[in-house]
Scaffold this motif. Structure first.
Motif, PDB file in Angstrom:
ATOM      1  N   THR A  72       0.802  -1.224   0.000  1.00 16.41           N
ATOM      2  CA  THR A  72       0.000   0.000   0.000  1.00 16.41           C
ATOM      3  C   THR A  72       0.834   1.272   0.000  1.00 16.41           C
ATOM      4  O   THR A  72       0.313   2.351  -0.288  1.00 16.41           O
ATOM      5  N   SER A  73       2.106   1.151   0.323  1.00 23.60           N
ATOM      6  CA  SER A  73       2.943   2.351   0.420  1.00 23.60           C
ATOM      7  C   SER A  73       4.091   2.332  -0.575  1.00 23.60           C
ATOM      8  O   SER A  73       4.139   3.123  -1.516  1.00 23.60           O
ATOM      9  N   MET A  74       4.999   1.407  -0.389  1.00 28.06           N
ATOM     10  CA  MET A  74       6.241   1.422  -1.160  1.00 28.06           C
ATOM     11  C   MET A  74       6.012   1.194  -2.643  1.00 28.06           C
ATOM     12  O   MET A  74       6.452   1.982  -3.497  1.00 28.06           O
ATOM     13  N   LEU A  75       5.320   0.123  -2.996  1.00 30.40           N
ATOM     14  CA  LEU A  75       5.147  -0.253  -4.397  1.00 30.40           C
ATOM     15  C   LEU A  75       4.383   0.799  -5.204  1.00 30.40           C
ATOM     16  O   LEU A  75       4.884   1.277  -6.226  1.00 30.40           O
ATOM     17  N   PRO A  76       3.178   1.220  -4.783  1.00 28.26           N
ATOM     18  CA  PRO A  76       2.448   2.193  -5.603  1.00 28.26           C
ATOM     19  C   PRO A  76       3.099   3.566  -5.647  1.00 28.26           C
ATOM     20  O   PRO A  76       3.091   4.227  -6.691  1.00 28.26           O
ATOM     21  N   GLN A  77       3.685   3.992  -4.536  1.00 29.44           N
ATOM     22  CA  GLN A  77       4.299   5.317  -4.512  1.00 29.44           C
ATOM     23  C   GLN A  77       5.508   5.383  -5.439  1.00 29.44           C
ATOM     24  O   GLN A  77       5.704   6.373  -6.149  1.00 29.44           O
ATOM     25  N   GLN A  78       6.303   4.315  -5.449  1.00 28.01           N
ATOM     26  CA  GLN A  78       7.484   4.297  -6.302  1.00 28.01           C
ATOM     27  C   GLN A  78       7.097   4.336  -7.775  1.00 28.01           C
ATOM     28  O   GLN A  78       7.667   5.086  -8.561  1.00 28.01           O
ATOM     29  N   PHE A  79       6.113   3.516  -8.147  1.00 29.46           N
ATOM     30  CA  PHE A  79       5.742   3.457  -9.549  1.00 29.46           C
ATOM     31  C   PHE A  79       5.064   4.739 -10.014  1.00 29.46           C
ATOM     32  O   PHE A  79       5.320   5.218 -11.126  1.00 29.46           O
ATOM     33  N   ALA A  80       4.196   5.278  -9.188  1.00 28.68           N
ATOM     34  CA  ALA A  80       3.539   6.530  -9.562  1.00 28.68           C
ATOM     35  C   ALA A  80       4.562   7.656  -9.698  1.00 28.68           C
ATOM     36  O   ALA A  80       4.451   8.517 -10.576  1.00 28.68           O
ATOM     37  N   SER A  81       5.578   7.658  -8.839  1.00 28.80           N
ATOM     38  CA  SER A  81       6.629   8.679  -8.921  1.00 28.80           C
ATOM     39  C   SER A  81       7.439   8.522 -10.202  1.00 28.80           C
ATOM     40  O   SER A  81       7.760   9.507 -10.870  1.00 28.80           O
ATOM     41  N   TYR A  82       7.766   7.283 -10.560  1.00 30.35           N
ATOM     42  CA  TYR A  82       8.509   7.052 -11.801  1.00 30.35           C
ATOM     43  C   TYR A  82       7.712   7.497 -13.021  1.00 30.35           C
ATOM     44  O   TYR A  82       8.261   8.046 -13.966  1.00 30.35           O
ATOM     45  N   ARG A  83       6.404   7.220 -12.988  1.00 33.32           N
ATOM     46  CA  ARG A  83       5.575   7.646 -14.114  1.00 33.32           C
ATOM     47  C   ARG A  83       5.485   9.169 -14.156  1.00 33.32           C
ATOM     48  O   ARG A  83       5.576   9.785 -15.224  1.00 33.32           O
ATOM     49  N   GLU A  84       5.321   9.801 -13.015  1.00 30.74           N
ATOM     50  CA  GLU A  84       5.206  11.252 -12.930  1.00 30.74           C
ATOM     51  C   GLU A  84       6.469  11.941 -13.432  1.00 30.74           C
ATOM     52  O   GLU A  84       6.405  12.979 -14.114  1.00 30.74           O
ATOM     53  N   LYS A  85       7.642  11.378 -13.126  1.00 32.72           N
ATOM     54  CA  LYS A  85       8.914  11.971 -13.518  1.00 32.72           C
ATOM     55  C   LYS A  85       9.346  11.593 -14.930  1.00 32.72           C
ATOM     56  O   LYS A  85      10.385  12.047 -15.401  1.00 32.72           O
ATOM     57  N   GLY A  86       8.579  10.736 -15.577  1.00 32.02           N
ATOM     58  CA  GLY A  86       8.900  10.352 -16.945  1.00 32.02           C
ATOM     59  C   GLY A  86       9.920   9.237 -17.069  1.00 32.02           C
ATOM     60  O   GLY A  86      10.394   8.953 -18.175  1.00 32.02           O
ATOM     61  N   VAL A  87      10.240   8.586 -15.946  1.00 27.32           N
ATOM     62  CA  VAL A  87      11.235   7.514 -15.981  1.00 27.32           C
ATOM     63  C   VAL A  87      10.747   6.360 -16.845  1.00 27.32           C
ATOM     64  O   VAL A  87      11.482   5.826 -17.680  1.00 27.32           O
ATOM     65  N   LEU A  88       9.496   5.978 -16.659  1.00 29.04           N
ATOM     66  CA  LEU A  88       8.955   4.851 -17.420  1.00 29.04           C
ATOM     67  C   LEU A  88       8.856   5.191 -18.906  1.00 29.04           C
ATOM     68  O   LEU A  88       9.098   4.336 -19.761  1.00 29.04           O
ATOM     69  N   ARG A  89       8.512   6.434 -19.213  1.00 27.71           N
ATOM     70  CA  ARG A  89       8.415   6.846 -20.620  1.00 27.71           C
ATOM     71  C   ARG A  89       9.779   6.769 -21.291  1.00 27.71           C
ATOM     72  O   ARG A  89       9.900   6.288 -22.417  1.00 27.71           O
ATOM     73  N   ARG A  90      10.809   7.235 -20.590  1.00 22.16           N
ATOM     74  CA  ARG A  90      12.147   7.208 -21.171  1.00 22.16           C
ATOM     75  C   ARG A  90      12.664   5.779 -21.324  1.00 22.16           C
ATOM     76  O   ARG A  90      13.423   5.486 -22.247  1.00 22.16           O
ATOM     77  N   MET A  91      12.237   4.897 -20.432  1.00 23.14           N
ATOM     78  CA  MET A  91      12.681   3.504 -20.527  1.00 23.14           C
ATOM     79  C   MET A  91      12.162   2.839 -21.797  1.00 23.14           C
ATOM     80  O   MET A  91      12.786   1.905 -22.302  1.00 23.14           O
TER      81      MET A  91
END
Length: 246
Positions: A72-91
């Motif tokens: 409920t904390s670590m997993l969703p927060q990390q992924f949402a942050s990566y998406r927000e910062k564009g990390v997943l898009r750049r990958m």
């Protein structure tokens, strides 16, 4: 080294750079068990609990708490942050697909939650003489089903949250009710019939009861297995449907 192994190693290093995350995800649960076990009343048999001690009931509850903390904390927060910062898009422009990042996060969270489970079981046995699971295979099955259900919910939060902070807020709101019905504030054995019935249909309520049953030497009840599988299918399906990489 495969891309998955490299990402898992990198994500683990990043995780250990956050002292607060390390404390609440890995250290808080064993410390809580030690604090509860240090209370004399927790180590006394209780006829209302069928002759069990309160500390016996809290070992599976604390193990489930570790699963809830990651999901409920670590997993969703990390992924949402990566998406927000564009990390997943750049990958997506690299040979490593974003799905590998997803698998790395799941592998890291699962490995750490298993580590917490082993530590909690060891402390419970060595310090407070809590019985180890009489049905180890049933215990593993209950643990896996509970983890799948809760991680599916975590991925659903990650898929819907607009930002890392939003995922953290949603996860916090989810954590307290799921832990309540998991028995953190009042073990399931002390709940009234209505609360226990509601708890039966929550992922942690079903998971905790299944872990307790396996400790006593029984296989999980079909109701609880069905509840955990149902949460996995529904939450996992919705997460797959609405998950966004960017």
């Amino acid at each position: 080294m495969s891309a998955l192994a490299r990402l898992t190693k990198t994500e683990t290093k990043l995780f250990f750079r956050e002292p607060s995350a390390v404390f609440f995800a890995l250290a808080f649960q064993p410390i809580l068990l030690i604090i509860l076990g240090s209370i004399p009343a927790m180590r006394e048999p209780d006829t209302a609990l069928g002759g069990l001690r309160s500390i016996d009931l809290y070992v599976p509850i604390i193990i489930a708490m570790a699963i809830a903390m990651f999901s409920t904390s670590m997993l969703p927060q990390q992924f949402a942050s990566y998406r927000e910062k564009g990390v997943l898009r750049r990958m997506r422009t690299t040979p490593v697909k974003p799905s590998v990042m997803l698998n790395a996060q799941l592998l890291m969270c699962t490995s750490m939650s298993v580590g917490v489970m082993i530590v909690v079981l060891a402390i419970g046995r060595l310090a407070f003489k809590v019985n180890l699971p009489a049905q180890p295979l049933a215990y593993v099955l209950a643990y896996v089903l509970c983890t799948l259900a809760m991680f599916s919910i975590g991925l659903l939060v990650a898929s819907l949250a607009p930002s890392g902070k939003g995922a953290g807020a949603i996860g916090t709101l989810l954590f307290f009710p799921v832990m309540f019905f998991g028995g953190l504030w009042a073990p399931r054995a002390t709940m009234n019939d209505l609360l226990r019935h509601i708890s039966d249909f929550t992922p942690l309520g079903a998971g905790v009861q299944s872990l307790q049953d396996a400790t006593a030497g029984h296989w999980p009840q079909l109701l609880h297995v069905g509840v955990m599988v149902g949460w996995t299918i529904v939450a996992g399906g919705l997460a797959a449907r609405y998950f966004r990489w960017e």
